[in-house]
Design an enzyme around this catalytic site. Structure first.
Site, PDB file in Angstrom:
ATOM      1  N   ASP A 246     -12.156   5.668  -4.133  1.00 23.31           N
ATOM      2  CA  ASP A 246     -12.751   4.368  -4.443  1.00 23.31           C
ATOM      3  C   ASP A 246     -13.635   4.428  -5.686  1.00 23.31           C
ATOM      4  OD1 ASP A 246     -11.647   2.890  -2.374  1.00 23.31           O
ATOM      5  OD2 ASP A 246     -13.260   3.368  -0.966  1.00 23.31           O
TER       6      ASP A 246
ATOM      7  N   SER B  98     -12.751  -4.403  -5.205  1.00 17.91           N
ATOM      8  CA  SER B  98     -12.112  -3.231  -5.814  1.00 17.91           C
ATOM      9  C   SER B  98     -12.864  -2.643  -7.017  1.00 17.91           C
ATOM     10  CB  SER B  98     -10.675  -3.557  -6.241  1.00 17.91           C
ATOM     11  OG  SER B  98     -10.668  -4.229  -7.481  1.00 17.91           O
TER      12      SER B  98
ATOM     13  N   ASP C 212      -5.838   5.705  -4.933  1.00 18.96           N
ATOM     14  CA  ASP C 212      -6.008   4.570  -4.020  1.00 18.96           C
ATOM     15  C   ASP C 212      -4.897   3.592  -4.362  1.00 18.96           C
ATOM     16  OD1 ASP C 212      -6.718   2.603  -2.304  1.00 18.96           O
ATOM     17  OD2 ASP C 212      -8.852   2.632  -2.803  1.00 18.96           O
TER      18      ASP C 212
ATOM     19  N   THR D 196      -7.960  -4.147  -0.533  1.00 23.46           N
ATOM     20  CA  THR D 196      -6.843  -4.796   0.181  1.00 23.46           C
ATOM     21  C   THR D 196      -7.213  -6.222   0.606  1.00 23.46           C
ATOM     22  OG1 THR D 196      -7.601  -3.649   2.155  1.00 23.46           O
ATOM     23  CG2 THR D 196      -5.697  -2.733   1.053  1.00 23.46           C
TER      24      THR D 196
ATOM     25  N   ASP E 118      -6.709  -0.591  -3.923  1.00 22.14           N
ATOM     26  CA  ASP E 118      -8.140  -0.646  -3.677  1.00 22.14           C
ATOM     27  C   ASP E 118      -8.483  -2.138  -3.600  1.00 22.14           C
ATOM     28  OD1 ASP E 118     -10.801   0.117  -3.474  1.00 22.14           O
ATOM     29  OD2 ASP E 118     -11.085   0.002  -5.651  1.00 22.14           O
TER      30      ASP E 118
ATOM     31  N   ASP F 184       0.826  -1.207   0.000  1.00 23.58           N
ATOM     32  CA  ASP F 184       0.000   0.000   0.000  1.00 23.58           C
ATOM     33  C   ASP F 184       0.867   1.266   0.000  1.00 23.58           C
ATOM     34  OD1 ASP F 184      -2.676   0.362  -0.092  1.00 23.58           O
ATOM     35  OD2 ASP F 184      -3.059   0.096   2.037  1.00 23.58           O
TER      36      ASP F 184
ATOM     37  N   LYS G  78     -14.756  -3.887 -10.455  1.00 21.84           N
ATOM     38  CA  LYS G  78     -16.185  -3.975 -10.785  1.00 21.84           C
ATOM     39  C   LYS G  78     -16.556  -2.933 -11.845  1.00 21.84           C
ATOM     40  CE  LYS G  78     -17.302  -3.865  -6.279  1.00 21.84           C
ATOM     41  NZ  LYS G  78     -16.032  -4.276  -5.656  1.00 21.84           N
TER      42      LYS G  78
ATOM     43  N   HIS H 284     -19.294  -4.011   3.027  1.00 22.62           N
ATOM     44  CA  HIS H 284     -19.110  -2.862   2.134  1.00 22.62           C
ATOM     45  C   HIS H 284     -20.356  -2.501   1.326  1.00 22.62           C
ATOM     46  CE1 HIS H 284     -14.430  -3.342   2.140  1.00 22.62           C
ATOM     47  NE2 HIS H 284     -14.951  -3.118   3.323  1.00 22.62           N
TER      48      HIS H 284
ATOM     49  N   GLU I  65      -4.941   7.831  -0.053  1.00 24.15           N
ATOM     50  CA  GLU I  65      -5.570   7.185   1.099  1.00 24.15           C
ATOM     51  C   GLU I  65      -4.661   7.058   2.318  1.00 24.15           C
ATOM     52  OE1 GLU I  65      -7.441   3.342   0.423  1.00 24.15           O
ATOM     53  OE2 GLU I  65      -8.569   3.655   2.269  1.00 24.15           O
TER      54      GLU I  65
HETATM   55  P1  AMP Z   1     -14.850  -3.256  -2.444  1.00 22.86           P
HETATM   56  O1  AMP Z   1     -13.643  -3.985  -2.881  1.00 22.86           O
HETATM   57  O2  AMP Z   1     -15.789  -2.935  -3.538  1.00 22.86           O
HETATM   58  O3  AMP Z   1     -15.482  -3.932  -1.272  1.00 22.86           O
HETATM   59  O4  AMP Z   1     -14.361  -1.827  -1.974  1.00 22.86           O
HETATM   60  C1  AMP Z   1     -13.238  -1.645  -1.196  1.00 22.86           C
HETATM   61  C2  AMP Z   1     -13.375  -0.298  -0.544  1.00 22.86           C
HETATM   62  O5  AMP Z   1     -14.495  -0.296   0.325  1.00 22.86           O
HETATM   63  C3  AMP Z   1     -12.229   0.071   0.332  1.00 22.86           C
HETATM   64  O6  AMP Z   1     -11.262   0.788  -0.393  1.00 22.86           O
HETATM   65  C4  AMP Z   1     -12.853   0.933   1.426  1.00 22.86           C
HETATM   66  O7  AMP Z   1     -12.504   2.295   1.270  1.00 22.86           O
HETATM   67  C5  AMP Z   1     -14.334   0.801   1.184  1.00 22.86           C
HETATM   68  N1  AMP Z   1     -15.120   0.563   2.404  1.00 22.86           N
HETATM   69  C6  AMP Z   1     -14.686   0.343   3.665  1.00 22.86           C
HETATM   70  N2  AMP Z   1     -15.727   0.229   4.508  1.00 22.86           N
HETATM   71  C7  AMP Z   1     -16.854   0.391   3.783  1.00 22.86           C
HETATM   72  C8  AMP Z   1     -18.252   0.400   4.105  1.00 22.86           C
HETATM   73  N3  AMP Z   1     -18.691   0.194   5.344  1.00 22.86           N
HETATM   74  N4  AMP Z   1     -19.111   0.615   3.088  1.00 22.86           N
HETATM   75  C9  AMP Z   1     -18.680   0.800   1.826  1.00 22.86           C
HETATM   76  N5  AMP Z   1     -17.366   0.808   1.472  1.00 22.86           N
HETATM   77  C10 AMP Z   1     -16.470   0.597   2.439  1.00 22.86           C
HETATM   78 MG    MG Z   2     -10.187   1.579  -1.822  1.00 25.67          MG
END
Ligand code: AMP
Ligand code: MG
Length: 333
Positions: free
Chosen positions: A269, A239, A122, A127, A125, A46, A242, A215, A69
């Site tokens: 993001d 990430s 990011d 992680t 993105d 990161d 999508k 998320h 970030e």
């Molecule tokens: P994804 O891989 O689509 O799940 O997105 C990853 C991103 O979700 C990370 O970079 C975080 O910044 C973000 N994230 C963290 N917590 C949350 C949450 N509660 N709701 C939505 N996004 C989140």
């Molecule tokens: Mg991210």
């Protein structure tokens, strides 16, 4: 073409950062001694990735603000990790020292005027996907007047061809506003224009959603997709891959309905991915149909959730989300 110089610099930065992340991931796979709970591989990747991107940007645009970030807190009193970051960054950038790396990482935490021109980064993105050896992305975008004008996504584990995974992996997606969206292999120069799919009957669509239940609301997505007559199971990947999947026509819809209504999405993001979908002929809004406003700070304060589609399906998806018959069930997740 406007932003051509910025695009070259951004692509170079993201390619180098993607290589750095791939190096860490390769060593992760070969080290079965690394415990799943050990966050240090993701920390060094990161921070290394953010250092590479910020150093490359500042070389060419020393006065541009960068919103990224990570900060260097995780490296305070961790000499071993600092050494690892220096080692990784030195593979990508010649003649760089630890002080320059730490300064470049923290450059991204300064307060800025979000209505001006700024970059947002990011460094990794997704992680969680990175640690699982699945999808993750390196995301970089340039924002002016609250709108994204350039976006680049490095997706080291993303298949070059959705239908033919045997063709290999590692993609770079990029777009300049009003100039279309493109893809190339991470290790190649040959670029091709990409386009969303042409599906107009929702029942034929496939949708993408986060892997992580925290998320976004998988339950709300299941209700929306069932209301749309979608029967294909969701494409769950981490990430901004999508967004790439929608932009390339692998899927027609990306749903991100908040699990927790108070959560505000972070700009890095969504900046790069949303432009790439728009430029590939698709549409991106929040769940109320509002466009994403990147001028409000580190978070998308005036938006709630995200919906990205091939364009043709957008109103239909928004209607299902806002339809009073469904809204009680759907929005309150
Ligand atoms: P994804 O891989 O689509 O799940 O997105 C990853 C991103 O979700 C990370 O970079 C975080 O910044 C973000 N994230 C963290 N917590 C949350 C949450 N509660 N709701 C939505 N996004 C989140
Ligand atoms: Mg991210």
């Amino acid at each position: 073409m406007a932003y051509n110089l910025e695009l070259d610099i951004a692509i170079n930065a993201v390619v180098k950062a993607s290589r750095l992340c791939r190096d860490v991931q390769n060593s992760l796979i070969s080290m079965d001694t690394v415990e799943k709970k050990d966050r240090s591989p993701v920390t060094i990747a990161d921070l290394g990735s953010q250092a590479v991107i910020n150093l490359e940007l500042l070389k060419s645009f020393p006065h541009d603000p960068i919103v990224s970030e990570e900060d260097t807190d995780a490296l305070d009193s961790h000499e071993y990790l600092r050494g690892k970051v220096l080692e990784l960054v030195s593979v990508q950038i010649d003649h760089v020292n630890e002080a320059q790396i730490l300064e470049a990482i923290d450059y991204g935490t300064r307060e800025i005027d979000y209505r001006s021109r700024f970059w947002t980064v990011d460094p990794i993105d997704g992680t969680k996907g990175f640690l699982r050896g699945e999808q993750y992305a390196i995301a970089l975008a340039l924002v002016e007047d609250g709108q994204v004008v350039l976006g680049v996504l490095g997706c080291p584990n993303f298949p070059l061809n959705y239908e033919r995974p045997e063709d290999g992996k590692g993609c770079l997606f990029f777009a300049i506003k009003e100039n279309g969206a493109f893809m190339q292999g991470l290790d190649q120069d040959k670029r091709e224009a990409i386009h969303v799919d042409f599906i107009s009957h929702p029942s034929e669509a496939r949708f993408a959603e986060p892997v992580e239940k925290a998320h976004a609301s998988h339950t709300a997505h299941a209700q929306i997709s069932s209301a749309l007559g979608i029967t294909t199971p969701p494409y769950r990947i981490d990430s901004q891959c999508k967004y790439a999947a929608v932009a390339r026509g692998d899927v027609s819809i990306y749903l991100r309905l908040p699990k927790d209504k108070s959560y505000q999405e972070k700009i890095w993001d969504h900046a790069a991915g949303s432009l790439i979908v728009n430029e590939a002929g698709g549409r991106v809004t929040d769940i109320h149909g509002q466009s994403l406003d990147f001028s409000k700070g580190r978070r998308l304060q005036s938006n709630e959730g995200v919906v990205a589609t091939n364009g043709r399906l957008h109103e239909k998806v928004l209607n299902v989300i806002s339809n009073p018959r469904n809204s009680e069930k759907v929005i309150k997740q």
